[in-house]
Enzyme design. Sequence first.
Site, short mmCIF file in Angstrom:
data_model
loop_
_atom_site.label_atom_id
_atom_site.label_comp_id
_atom_site.label_asym_id
_atom_site.label_seq_id
_atom_site.Cartn_x
_atom_site.Cartn_y
_atom_site.Cartn_z
N CYS A 9 0.85 -1.19 0.00
CA CYS A 9 0.00 0.00 0.00
C CYS A 9 0.88 1.23 0.00
O CYS A 9 1.90 1.28 0.70
CB CYS A 9 -0.90 -0.01 1.24
SG CYS A 9 -2.02 1.39 1.36
N HIS A 47 -9.23 -3.66 -1.68
CA HIS A 47 -8.18 -2.93 -0.97
C HIS A 47 -8.49 -1.43 -0.97
O HIS A 47 -8.45 -0.78 0.07
CB HIS A 47 -6.82 -3.19 -1.63
CG HIS A 47 -5.70 -2.42 -1.04
ND1 HIS A 47 -4.73 -3.01 -0.26
CD2 HIS A 47 -5.37 -1.10 -1.11
CE1 HIS A 47 -3.87 -2.08 0.13
NE2 HIS A 47 -4.23 -0.91 -0.39
N GLU A 48 -8.80 -0.88 -2.14
CA GLU A 48 -9.06 0.56 -2.23
C GLU A 48 -10.32 0.96 -1.47
O GLU A 48 -10.34 1.99 -0.79
CB GLU A 48 -9.13 1.02 -3.69
CG GLU A 48 -7.84 0.83 -4.46
CD GLU A 48 -6.60 1.39 -3.78
OE1 GLU A 48 -6.70 2.40 -3.05
OE2 GLU A 48 -5.52 0.81 -3.97
N HIS A 58 -10.09 1.54 2.28
CA HIS A 58 -9.63 2.87 2.72
C HIS A 58 -10.81 3.78 3.01
O HIS A 58 -10.72 4.65 3.89
CB HIS A 58 -8.76 3.52 1.63
CG HIS A 58 -7.37 3.01 1.58
ND1 HIS A 58 -6.45 3.22 2.58
CD2 HIS A 58 -6.72 2.29 0.63
CE1 HIS A 58 -5.30 2.67 2.25
NE2 HIS A 58 -5.43 2.09 1.06
#
Length: 175
Positions: free
Chosen positions: A99, A141-142, A145
């Site tokens: 990341c 994953h994004e 956030h």
Amino acid sequence: MIINILRIGDPRLLERSREVAPADRPALATLLADMRDTMIAHDGAGLAAPQIGVPLRVVIFGVEHNPRYPDAEPVPYTELVNPVLTPLTDDEEDGWEGCLSVPGLRGVVPRYTRLRYEGLDPAGKRIVRDVEGFHARVVQHECDHLDGILYPQRIRDMRKFGFTEVLFPEGAERE
């Protein structure tokens, strides 16, 4: 414009982002351009608005050839506003992740193997895609956030987390 990426330890990365509202639309084009410039400058596979200090539910991602993910299949460049993810299976697969907000480290993270993502493109047109593999991993994953989750929080076995150059001294995996 290339923006500084927030790094692990910054409390803003742990906050849940708010949905993009009509009043946010005029600034969206500039935000997306800055996100793209920043992602490209750092060889990222994706970037979420909170990583550059903007607490909005906006992510971008895309991979053709990326030195940080040399074996990854291509993922079409996408700008996604107010995304919603729906797993299409309970099956998960472990995979190495890094990341831009956690530089120099890698860890094995379980992710759903197939999912549907929905949201809007910058013009407000609806996007719906069913994806799998690396594409599904990048989106998860994004979007994490946006909920204040960094990938180390998802690692189940801390023996599979560490500095890239220690884990992969031969250079097979890059930051």
